[in-house]
Design an enzyme around this catalytic site. Sequence first.
Site, PDB file in Angstrom:
ATOM      1  N   ASP A 232       0.974  -1.124   0.105  1.00 51.16           N
ATOM      2  CA  ASP A 232       0.024   0.132   0.044  1.00 51.16           C
ATOM      3  C   ASP A 232       0.764   1.013  -0.002  1.00 51.16           C
ATOM      4  OD1 ASP A 232      -2.377   1.593   0.279  1.00 51.16           O
ATOM      5  OD2 ASP A 232      -2.416   1.513   2.372  1.00 51.16           O
TER       6      ASP A 232
ATOM      7  N   GLU B 183      -1.608   6.073  -8.430  1.00 50.15           N
ATOM      8  CA  GLU B 183      -2.488   7.061  -7.847  1.00 50.15           C
ATOM      9  C   GLU B 183      -2.252   8.435  -8.608  1.00 50.15           C
ATOM     10  OE1 GLU B 183      -3.099   7.475  -3.626  1.00 50.15           O
ATOM     11  OE2 GLU B 183      -3.428   9.679  -3.742  1.00 50.15           O
TER      12      GLU B 183
END
Length: 304
Positions: free
Chosen positions: A81, A133
């Site tokens: 993550d 992202e």
Amino acid sequence: MLQTGKQVLKKASKGGYAVGHFNFSNLESLKAIVQAAQNTNSPVFAATSEGGIEYGGVDYLAAIAKIAAKNAKVPVVLHLDHGKDMRYINAAITHGYTSIMIDASSFPLKENIRITKKVVILCHQKGISVEAELGCLQGIEDKVSEKESIFTSPKEAVYFVKETGVDSLAISVGTSHGAYKFKGRSRIDIARIRLIKKLLNIPLVLHGASGVPHSLVAIAEKYGAKLGDAHGVSDTTYRQAIAAGINKINVDTDLRLAFDAGIRKTLKENPSVFDPRKILGPSTLLMTKVIEQKMKVFGSAGKA
Ligand code: G3H
Ligand code: 13P
Ligand code: ZN
């Protein structure tokens, strides 16, 4: 069984549901994640952040997750993550992670593309899926720094995915990391999700997506926590986001709250207990219940 992010998310995108991503940094949270997935017959992402790796050790965390995945009948993705530093990305590759997030979202577009592309080439050679992202979420976590919230531009998203070849994209549409997301009702930009999905047609990821359930906050506060005006994403908002095109939903804060609530309650109600297994057991159970409930709302239950 251990699977890649791409395998699991391809099915979710086709089936119109979302797979839950849950962070772990100890045995209890990992066991809760995999047990909940088994109980609901659901695929799942078990994820470690850079801070989680610092706490638990990448070798320990990868080892327990791979054993749990091997023993599970449901697909488990071992995921990094918010990978920002190549040291963690390389460690995850070495330790058999099947999905890696490269988060270069704090850099300008061109630099985000350059860094992401490098990680995509490296990971794809090894059959590892990549999430990136674009846009910025607000919020402060251990290693997820404070940022100004900048919603993802649909036009930039098309360019970014074409240039980088990522398998899934985390977009910024109004959520933030941590327990204080909204003042009152949860509100996110559903129309933006729908448009980005239409233009890209790849799995989209919603970060900062804990629900901060009032029931958990109430237990924690009853037994001494001071959480103030904590608010998260409602079940209605989850459903709208999934219908608009979200296929992976990231949850960490809710497990922290469940862990905390369980420990506080157990210690307060059983002052003579000092066996760690008796202290942590109820927390593991509470986390399992929270995750099961999410899997049902996300629509991944029964999809393993
Ligand atoms: O995305 C944010 C996660 O909650 C990670 O938080 O860096 O404190 O482990 P952490
Ligand atoms: P929460 O803080 O809402 O749980 O978000 C977790 C997350 O986005 C992990 O990447
Ligand atoms: Zn996140």
